[in-house]
Design a protein around this motif. Structure first.
Motif, PDB file in Angstrom:
ATOM      1  N   VAL A   1      -5.841  -3.380   5.059  1.00  0.00           N
ATOM      2  CA  VAL A   1      -6.215  -4.461   4.144  1.00  0.00           C
ATOM      3  C   VAL A   1      -5.768  -5.781   4.763  1.00  0.00           C
ATOM      4  O   VAL A   1      -4.904  -5.807   5.632  1.00  0.00           O
ATOM      5  CB  VAL A   1      -5.580  -4.301   2.736  1.00  0.00           C
ATOM      6  CG1 VAL A   1      -6.084  -3.061   2.039  1.00  0.00           C
ATOM      7  CG2 VAL A   1      -4.072  -4.298   2.811  1.00  0.00           C
TER       8      VAL A   1
ATOM      9  N   ILE B   1      -3.239   0.349  -3.679  1.00  0.00           N
ATOM     10  CA  ILE B   1      -2.877  -1.032  -3.339  1.00  0.00           C
ATOM     11  C   ILE B   1      -2.263  -1.669  -4.586  1.00  0.00           C
ATOM     12  O   ILE B   1      -2.893  -1.715  -5.647  1.00  0.00           O
ATOM     13  CB  ILE B   1      -4.112  -1.842  -2.879  1.00  0.00           C
ATOM     14  CG1 ILE B   1      -4.822  -1.134  -1.715  1.00  0.00           C
ATOM     15  CG2 ILE B   1      -3.714  -3.270  -2.525  1.00  0.00           C
ATOM     16  CD1 ILE B   1      -4.006  -0.993  -0.461  1.00  0.00           C
TER      17      ILE B   1
ATOM     18  N   ALA C   1      -0.008  -0.986   4.989  1.00  0.00           N
ATOM     19  CA  ALA C   1      -1.220  -1.770   4.747  1.00  0.00           C
ATOM     20  C   ALA C   1      -1.794  -2.388   6.014  1.00  0.00           C
ATOM     21  O   ALA C   1      -2.978  -2.710   6.066  1.00  0.00           O
ATOM     22  CB  ALA C   1      -0.931  -2.872   3.730  1.00  0.00           C
TER      23      ALA C   1
ATOM     24  N   ALA D   1       0.856  -1.185   0.000  1.00  0.00           N
ATOM     25  CA  ALA D   1       0.000   0.000   0.000  1.00  0.00           C
ATOM     26  C   ALA D   1       0.890   1.233   0.000  1.00  0.00           C
ATOM     27  O   ALA D   1       1.776   1.362   0.831  1.00  0.00           O
ATOM     28  CB  ALA D   1      -0.911   0.005   1.217  1.00  0.00           C
TER      29      ALA D   1
END
Length: 184
Positions: free
Chosen positions: A165, A137, A161, A130
């Protein structure tokens, strides 16, 4: 919770593969240095010159052989400075060659462009998961398996990230259960 116990199980399986560092910059530099060190044997004997009568031609051929024999690293043009500054310094010292793959208008690198940048001397592909500025992403789930299947080390800086995510520590499609990528 169930996801917490799954994470603990994943960490237990990987306990001998995880190295804790003081910061992301240290982890990124370590990943790059270890990739270079672990593949050095592939490049030592390639730095050979051919016999020529002219000193100029000999130096020219030696320079060409040296450039061709350097380890190659592929990355994107939007990596964190911890990656780009390290790679540029190593390239300026003629330790590696680097290809910086450009991203598209929304800040995402094409997995096909990354794969196309790989050469026979590529030792490492490093792509952040990220982006710390744009939030884009990157398609590492398409790049990492290609690298693994072709014997190329893969690194991702996933620091930005975490918590945003899903980050799978293990490649569930792999029968050998090795980590699919490094996270820093």
């Amino acid at each position: 919770s169930n996801s917490n116990s799954n994470s603990n199980a994943n960490l237990e399986e990987l306990k001998d593969s995880i190295v804790f560092t003081g910061c992301g910059t240290e982890a990124n530099k370590m990943a790059i240095q270890l990739a270079i060190q672990s593949t050095a044997h592939r490049f030592k004997s390639n730095n050979v010159t051919t016999n020529t009568t002219s000193l100029y031609n000999k130096r020219k051929k030696q320079t060409q052989a040296t450039a061709a024999a350097l380890p190659h690293i592929v990355t994107s043009n939007v990596e964190h400075p911890a990656i780009t500054e390290c790679l540029l310094k190593l390239q300026s010292q003629n330790i590696i060659n680097v290809t910086f793959v450009p991203v598209n208008s929304v800040g995402i690198v094409s997995s096909q462009d990354v794969i196309s940048a790989i050469t026979q001397n590529t030792i490492l592909v490093t792509i952040m998961l990220a982006n710390n500025e744009s939030g884009a992403i990157q398609p590492i789930e398409l790049i990492a398996p290609y690298c693994r299947n072709n014997g190329i080390l893969f690194h991702t800086d996933a620091a930005q990230a975490v918590g945003k995510v899903s980050i799978a520590l293990l490649d569930r499609d792999s029968s050998d259960s090795r980590p699919s990528s490094s996270s820093s």
